[in-house]
Scaffold this motif. Structure first.
Motif, mmCIF file in Angstrom:
data_model
loop_
_atom_site.group_PDB
_atom_site.id
_atom_site.type_symbol
_atom_site.label_atom_id
_atom_site.label_comp_id
_atom_site.label_asym_id
_atom_site.label_seq_id
_atom_site.Cartn_x
_atom_site.Cartn_y
_atom_site.Cartn_z
ATOM 1 N N THR A 1 72.141 -16.598 34.822
ATOM 2 C CA THR A 1 71.179 -17.255 33.935
ATOM 3 C C THR A 1 69.943 -16.390 33.755
ATOM 4 O O THR A 1 69.472 -16.167 32.624
ATOM 5 N N ALA B 1 76.734 -24.131 29.742
ATOM 6 C CA ALA B 1 75.536 -24.584 30.453
ATOM 7 C C ALA B 1 75.852 -25.883 31.203
ATOM 8 O O ALA B 1 76.645 -26.705 30.737
ATOM 9 N N PHE B 2 75.250 -26.056 32.351
ATOM 10 C CA PHE B 2 75.426 -27.298 33.111
ATOM 11 C C PHE B 2 74.172 -27.576 33.920
ATOM 12 O O PHE B 2 73.381 -26.671 34.227
ATOM 13 N N THR B 3 73.983 -28.819 34.245
ATOM 14 C CA THR B 3 72.872 -29.234 35.097
ATOM 15 C C THR B 3 73.396 -29.425 36.510
ATOM 16 O O THR B 3 74.399 -30.131 36.717
ATOM 17 N N TYR C 1 68.201 -26.016 43.646
ATOM 18 C CA TYR C 1 68.710 -25.896 42.280
ATOM 19 C C TYR C 1 69.063 -27.254 41.665
ATOM 20 O O TYR C 1 69.387 -27.318 40.473
ATOM 21 N N GLY D 1 69.197 -30.392 39.644
ATOM 22 C CA GLY D 1 68.485 -30.762 38.427
ATOM 23 C C GLY D 1 68.180 -29.618 37.492
ATOM 24 O O GLY D 1 67.743 -29.856 36.357
ATOM 25 N N ARG D 2 68.413 -28.380 37.931
ATOM 26 C CA ARG D 2 68.149 -27.229 37.076
ATOM 27 C C ARG D 2 69.348 -26.979 36.159
ATOM 28 O O ARG D 2 70.498 -27.191 36.534
ATOM 29 N N THR D 3 69.073 -26.522 34.957
ATOM 30 C CA THR D 3 70.134 -26.165 34.023
ATOM 31 C C THR D 3 70.440 -24.685 34.176
ATOM 32 O O THR D 3 69.549 -23.836 34.053
ATOM 33 N N LEU D 4 71.705 -24.386 34.486
ATOM 34 C CA LEU D 4 72.166 -23.016 34.663
ATOM 35 C C LEU D 4 73.228 -22.713 33.614
ATOM 36 O O LEU D 4 73.857 -23.616 33.065
ATOM 37 N N THR D 5 73.430 -21.438 33.374
ATOM 38 C CA THR D 5 74.420 -20.995 32.390
ATOM 39 C C THR D 5 75.486 -20.172 33.094
ATOM 40 O O THR D 5 75.174 -19.266 33.863
ATOM 41 N N SER E 1 79.920 -20.868 34.033
ATOM 42 C CA SER E 1 80.728 -21.789 34.812
ATOM 43 C C SER E 1 82.009 -21.108 35.282
ATOM 44 O O SER E 1 82.723 -20.478 34.489
#
Length: 446
Positions: free
Chosen positions: A344, A392-394, A409, A411-415, A417
């Motif tokens: 990310t 993307a996912f939370t 991490y 609650g954070r949105t990461l890119t 998978s």
């Protein structure tokens, strides 16, 4: 019969390419042009095919503190995050891996519980210099030491004189010394204000603690000729010391971690001790300096330093705890999230997936001497990952395989998978029987 892993985006040592990866009996035997091989085909389309990641800095904590983590939960989390090889640290388990007898206890505990391949570090502590050669012969990947208190009484730190003795022996053996470098004198002199204010905790672990310890370590490494590796560098103040030592011929490498590259002190909420680690997460400007060093090739690896505990020991205010950073257990739980966390931020900064593979796979494999891991190339294990770099996912803590899903991490949105992980050509199914192996230094080709 050969199995073909086909993708329009395969990350190879020479770069990204459309390719067929030919696998036979768990190893890569050939890499050909896209669509040019015959056999049973797994067609990944536009999903990226990566080599399995290698994480050389994981605290599994079993036996003895299995309620914090364990081989089953840690290796399932690793597989879910695209990590196909881990090396476990010698402390936080009871007993610590400081004698051959203790090493055998660790191996017995791990047996039948591994979803990924797993190696073990030994420990160099006061009074066990005579144990280093037997441990080295028994297949540990090197020896960890602390220069400041470790946080657990059974793994004490080394004085300068004890460090000199340990490094001299490791130089004789040709073993790698991996060092937690903070200076106890600097830590003792720093302001120590307990409580939930993150700025107070940060002031208690200043940059100088790392810089002074690394300077002393490098002097002893130069004197003894030992090969040393500085663990979890959080402070950019260390970087010029490492550059100067390398210019003088000192055998030194260093690593940093996803949390130092993706999180900043400015983002840490007061009382949220899920962010506590030692050395600490520092400023945004410091983070930028670490990224510049990473881009310049100054770090050998990016590894998790996965060091979880029970929620009770983290003392988070949201869990009803005090939120006291001074009293909370220090460690970031992130084994399953390292790849998307780093990707990310790396993508935002203009880096490629080839860069990420170098930092999280080939670099750590080379550091530990794992010449069958870390790359998609003939002769390597078919440890592979299908990765969607755009998904993307939370982060939901309950979706993690860690025994205690407490992570900064959440609650954070990461890119990015992980879709599928293969270990030696076989899908890793965390709901099925484990197929990981215990591996040893010098026997990792077996």
């Amino acid at each position: 019969m050969s199995e073909i892993f086909r993708s329009r985006r395969v990350i190879l040592p020479e770069g990204e390419a459309a390719a067929d990866v030919v696998v036979r009996e768990g190893r890569v035997v050939e890499v050909t042009g896209y669509g040019q091989s015959s056999g049973e085909v797994t067609d990944l389309g536009e999903l990226v095919l990566l080599p399995g990641l290698v994480d050389t800095h994981v605290h599994v904590n079993e036996p003895g503190r299995t309620e914090w983590e364990g081989f089953a939960t840690a290796t399932r989390a690793a597989a879910a995050g695209g990590v196909t090889t881990i090396i476990d640290m010698p402390l936080n388990s009871l007993p610590p891996t400081t004698t051959v007898a203790n090493l055998e206890e660790k191996r017995k505990a791990a047996a039948g519980q591994l979803w990924v391949d797993t190696g073990l570090w030994g420990g160099a502590i006061p009074g066990n210099t005579a144990d280093l050669e037997p441990l080295h012969r028994a297949g540990v990947f090197g020896f960890k030491s602390f220069l400041a208190p470790s946080g657990v009484d059974e793994f004490p730190h080394l004085t300068t004189a004890q460090l000199r003795e340990a490094l001299a022996e490791q130089a004789r053996l040709g073993a790698l010394a991996i060092i937690h470098a903070e200076d106890p004198g600097v830590l003792d002199a720093a302001p120590g204000r307990p409580g939930p204010v993150y700025a107070d905790f940060l002031a208690s672990r200043p940059d100088d603690a790392e810089a002074h310890a690394v300077a002393g370590l490098l002097a002893v490494a130069k004197e003894t000729g030992a090969r040393v590796h500085v663990l979890h560098v959080s402070s950019a103040a260390v970087l010029p010391l490492l550059r100067a030592a390398r210019a003088e011929g000192v055998q030194v490498t260093a690593e940093t971690c996803p949390h130092y590259l993706t999180l900043t002190a400015e983002q840490v909420p007061d009382g949220d001790t899920a962010f506590k680690c030692c050395p600490p997460i520092r400023s945004e400007a410091n983070r930028d300096a670490l990224w510049a060093a990473l881009a310049a090739g100054e770090f050998a690896a990016v590894v998790s330093d996965h060091s979880p505990s029970t929620p009770e020991l983290k003392l988070r205010q949201k869990d009803g705890g005090s939120g006291d950073f001074a009293a909370a257990w220090g460690g970031i739980a992130s084994l399953q999230l390292g790849l998307p966390a780093v990707w990310t931020e790396a993508r935002r900064r203009g880096h490629s997936l080839s860069d990420v593979v170098r930092w999280l796979s080939s670099g750590p494999a080379a550091l530990a001497g794992l010449d069958r891991k870390g790359a998609i190339a003939p002769g390597r294990d078919a440890d592979l990952v299908a990765f969607d770099p755009d998904a993307a996912f939370t982060v939901a803590a309950e979706a993690l395989h860690h025994r205690n899903p407490v992570t900064p991490y959440a609650g954070r949105t990461l890119t990015g998978s992980v879709r599928t992980t293969w270990l030696r050509g076989r899908v890793v199914d965390v709901a099925a029987a484990p197929t990981g192996r215990l591996i040893s230094k010098g026997e990792s080709d077996a």
